[in-house]
Design a protein around this motif. Structure first.
Motif, short mmCIF file in Angstrom:
data_model
loop_
_atom_site.label_atom_id
_atom_site.label_comp_id
_atom_site.label_asym_id
_atom_site.label_seq_id
_atom_site.Cartn_x
_atom_site.Cartn_y
_atom_site.Cartn_z
N HIS A 161 -10.73 -4.02 2.08
CA HIS A 161 -11.58 -3.34 1.10
C HIS A 161 -12.31 -4.41 0.31
O HIS A 161 -11.69 -5.16 -0.46
N HIS A 189 -18.43 2.12 0.93
CA HIS A 189 -17.33 2.85 0.27
C HIS A 189 -17.92 3.95 -0.60
O HIS A 189 -19.12 4.26 -0.49
N HIS A 190 -17.13 4.58 -1.46
CA HIS A 190 -17.59 5.75 -2.20
C HIS A 190 -18.83 5.46 -3.05
O HIS A 190 -19.61 6.35 -3.34
N HIS A 238 -12.36 2.33 -8.48
CA HIS A 238 -13.25 3.50 -8.63
C HIS A 238 -13.42 3.83 -10.10
O HIS A 238 -14.52 4.01 -10.58
N GLU A 290 -1.37 7.87 4.19
CA GLU A 290 -1.78 6.79 3.31
C GLU A 290 -0.65 6.41 2.36
O GLU A 290 -0.04 7.29 1.75
N ASP A 348 -13.70 8.22 5.64
CA ASP A 348 -12.92 8.50 4.42
C ASP A 348 -13.79 9.32 3.48
O ASP A 348 -15.01 9.29 3.59
N TYR A 384 -6.55 4.34 -8.83
CA TYR A 384 -7.71 3.74 -8.14
C TYR A 384 -8.60 3.03 -9.14
O TYR A 384 -9.71 3.47 -9.43
O1 FHN Z 1 -10.45 6.38 -2.40
C1 FHN Z 1 -10.13 5.77 -1.17
C2 FHN Z 1 -9.47 4.44 -1.42
O2 FHN Z 1 -10.32 3.58 -2.09
C3 FHN Z 1 -9.13 3.81 -0.10
O3 FHN Z 1 -10.29 3.58 0.64
C4 FHN Z 1 -8.21 4.73 0.65
C5 FHN Z 1 -7.85 4.13 2.02
O4 FHN Z 1 -7.22 5.05 2.80
N1 FHN Z 1 -8.84 6.03 0.86
C6 FHN Z 1 -9.28 6.70 -0.35
C7 FHN Z 1 -8.13 7.31 -1.08
O5 FHN Z 1 -7.51 8.21 -0.22
#
Ligand code: FHN
Length: 461
Positions: free
Chosen positions: A62, A144-145, A97, A286, A241, A94
Motif C-alpha cells: 500500500h 486506492h480510494h 483514510h 482480511e 477493492d 484506517y
Molecule cells: O480500505 C481498504 C484498506 O485500505 C485496504 O486496502 C484493505 C486491503 O484489503 N481493503 C480496504 C478495507 O477493507
C-alpha cells in the motif's frame, strides 16, 4: 468428466483412508496438491490458478500520497489528540483514510500530491526483499480510494502532478520481471475524488462511497483498467477493492470481468470485483485466517504487519515475525494463501520493522518452504495445539509451533507406513524417533532452544 474423476479419486481417498486406519498399505500419492480438493473447479481455471495456488505467499504494498499524512496535517492532529508512542487504541482502524478525509481537498491536491516526491523509491530493492522473504507475487496499489493514479493514466490527477518524474508502476513491473516475481495490481472501484463517483457527497469515514454518474464513471474505470492491462504487458493478478459501496453492482462487475478476461485471459481476479465471496477467482478474508479455512474455494488472507495498510509512523503495534510465520503456515494448512502487507514511507522506503520481519521470514523459508510451496491443506479434520500440518501427496509436514514438554507430538494414525521422519532444519536428515501408540503416532521433535520459530518435521511414507 474431470469432476467425476476427481469425485471418484476423492471418494477412493476417503475409503482408503478409512481402510488404512486398519494398518493397510502406505498412503499412496493421493495427488493432494493445492486446489485438488476443489472438485467443482474446471480445468481451465485450475490451470490458470496453479501458479498462484502453489505460491501460497505474496506481498501486498500500500503506497502512494496516502503515506504522507500519518494522522496529522500541518502539525495538527486532525482529531485534536497527539497520540503517544504505543498509545495503540488512539490509532483509528484506517488512519490513512481518516487523514485524507480530514484534509481540505485543495490541500490534498495542491500540497500532498504536488509535493509527493519519493526520492528513495527503489522497486528493485522492494522486489528483492519480497523474493528473499519467500514471496512469489507482489500486489501494488495503482489506485486506492482517493482515486489518485500512481501511473500516468488520468491527466490532472496522476503521478505527473507530483514531483516524481517517472512512472512508479512501470518501474515496479520491470523490477518484478527482472526477478521473476508475479505481478499484481490493486485497483479500488471506490473513488473519493472522481466527480462522477463522489459527486457532491462528502465521504466522512472510509467505507463511504458513491457512483453518482455511472454512465461516465464506469467507462473511465474500464479505460483505466485497459490502460493498466495494455501499457505494461502481461499482468498476473488484479486485486479489486471498495466493492462494498451500494452503487457498485454485479452488472458492473460482470461487465468489467468480461472486459478484463478479453484483454488478458490468463489473469487472476480476486472476489472483490463482485459483491460476494464467490465472485472472481478467489475469496479474500482480511486481517484474519478463517478458523477452518474456506473449504470450497481458493482463498487468500491479506494481513498488515502492524495495524495499518498505508504508512503511519505512529503505528508501532508490529506483529512479531513468529506470529507472521505462524499465520502463513496456518493459512497454508487450511488450503489458503497469505498476502502480507508493507506500507512504505513517503520517500519510498520500507519501514525498518518490516525489513527486519521480512528478513526473519526469509531465513525461515529458506529452510522450511518445502512444506509451504505447492502444499495442500492438512488431511486431518482436527487441529493440533502443537501446530499445523500441510501435505504434499503422501508426504506430511508437521509445523510445530510449540514443542510439547515431553518433546513429542501426537498424530492420529491414518494407517500410513512411515519410511522416514526428519526435521527440515537438519541437513543430514537424521531420522527422528516415532512410536505407535493407541490409535496414533508419537513423533519426536528435536529441541531447538535457539529458535522460537516453527520447527518443521517431514514424514515420508
Ligand atoms: O480500505 C481498504 C484498506 O485500505 C485496504 O486496502 C484493505 C486491503 O484489503 N481493503 C480496504 C478495507 O477493507
Amino acid at each position: 468428466m474431470r469432476e467425476i474423476g476427481a469425485v471418484i479419486v476423492y471418494m477412493i481417498s476417503l475409503v482408503s483412508l478409512a481402510t488404512r486406519s486398519q494398518g493397510a498399505e502406505p498412503v499412496s500419492d493421493l495427488g493432494y496438491a493445492p486446489g485438488d480438493n476443489l472438485v467443482h473447479v474446471d480445468d481451465p481455471k485450475r490451470a490458470r490458478m496453479k501458479w498462484w495456488a502453489d505460491a501460497r505467499f505474496g506481498m501486498f504494498i500500500h503506497w502512494g500520497p496516502d503515506a504522507v499524512p500519518s494522522l496529522q496535517w500541518k502539525g495538527v492532529y486532525w482529531n485534536g489528540h497527539v497520540p503517544q508512542l504505543g498509545e495503540r487504541h488512539q490509532i483509528p482502524l484506517y488512519p490513512a483514510h481518516e487523514s485524507i478525509l480530514n484534509i481540505p481537498r485543495t490541500d490534498w491536491e495542491d500540497d500532498v500530491i504536488v509535493n509527493f516526491n519519493p526520492t528513495a523509491y527503489d522497486p528493485e530493492a522492494w522486489v528483492k526483499m519480497a523474493k528473499e522473504a519467500g514471496m512469489k507475487y507482489v500486489v501494488l496499489t495503482t489506485k486506492h480510494h482517493n482515486g489518485f493514479l500512481m501511473w500516468p493514466g488520468l491527466a490532472g490527477y496522476d503521478i505527473r502532478e507530483t514531483q516524481f518524474g517517472g512512472d512508479p508502476v512501470a518501474m515496479f513491473v520491470e523490477a518484478c520481471r527482472k526477478h521473476g516475481m508475479k505481478i499484481g495490481f490493486y485497483y479500488s472501484q471506490l473513488d473519493w475524488h472522481d466527480p462522477d463517483a463522489i459527486g457532491n457527497h462528502v465521504a466522512r469515514t472510509f467505507p463511504d462511497g458513491w457512483i453518482v454518474n455511472p454512465e461516465k464513471f464506469i467507462p473511465r474505470v474500464k479505460s483505466q483498467i485497459k490502460d493498466l492491462l495494455t501499457r505494461y504487458g502481461k499482468i498476473d493478478l488484479l486485486w479489486f477493492d471498495g466493492q462494498w459501496i451500494d452503487d457498485w453492482t454485479m452488472d458492473m462487475a460482470n461487465d468489467l470481468e468480461a472486459f478484463i478476461r478479453n484483454l488478458q485471459p490468463h489473469i487472476i481476479i480476486n472476489n472483490r470485483i463482485g459483491k460476494s465471496e464467490v465472485d472472481g477467482d478467489y475469496f479474500t478474508p482480511e486481517q484474519t485466517i478463517p478458523a477452518t479455512g474456506v473449504p470450497d474455494a481458493y482463498w487468500e488472507t491479506c494481513m498488515t504487519m502492524n495495524d495499518t495498510w498505508f504508512y503511519v509512523k505512529q503505528d508501532n503495534n508490529w506483529k512479531t515475525a513468529k506470529v507472521l510465520i505462524q499465520q502463513l503456515v496456518d493459512a497454508a494448512s487450511k488450503g489458503g494463501n497469505y498476502l502480507l502487507n508493507v506500507g512504505p514511507d513517503p520517500l519510498g522506503r520500507f519501514p525498518a520493522a518490516s525489513i527486519a520481519r521480512l528478513d526473519t521470514i526469509g531465513k525461515w523459508m529458506s529452510i522450511n518452504s518445502e512444506g509451504i510451496y505447492g502444499a495442500a491443506a492438512s488431511p486431518f479434520p482436527q487441529s493440533f495445539d502443537w501446530g499445523r500440518v500441510t501435505k504434499k501427496g503422501s508426504i506430511l509436514y508437521l509445523h510445530v509451533f510449540t514443542r510439547p514438554i515431553d518433546g513429542n507430538v501426537w498424530l492420529p494414525d491414518i494407517g500410513y507406513t512411515i519410511k522416514h521422519v526428519h526435521a527440515l532444519s537438519d541437513r543430514k536428515k537424521r531420522g527422528l524417533a516415532y512410536t505407535r501408540v493407541d490409535n496414533g503416532i508419537r513423533i519426536e521433535v528435536p529441541d531447538h532452544p535457539d529458535t522460537h520459530l516453527p520447527i518443521v518435521i517431514k514424514i515420508t511414507s
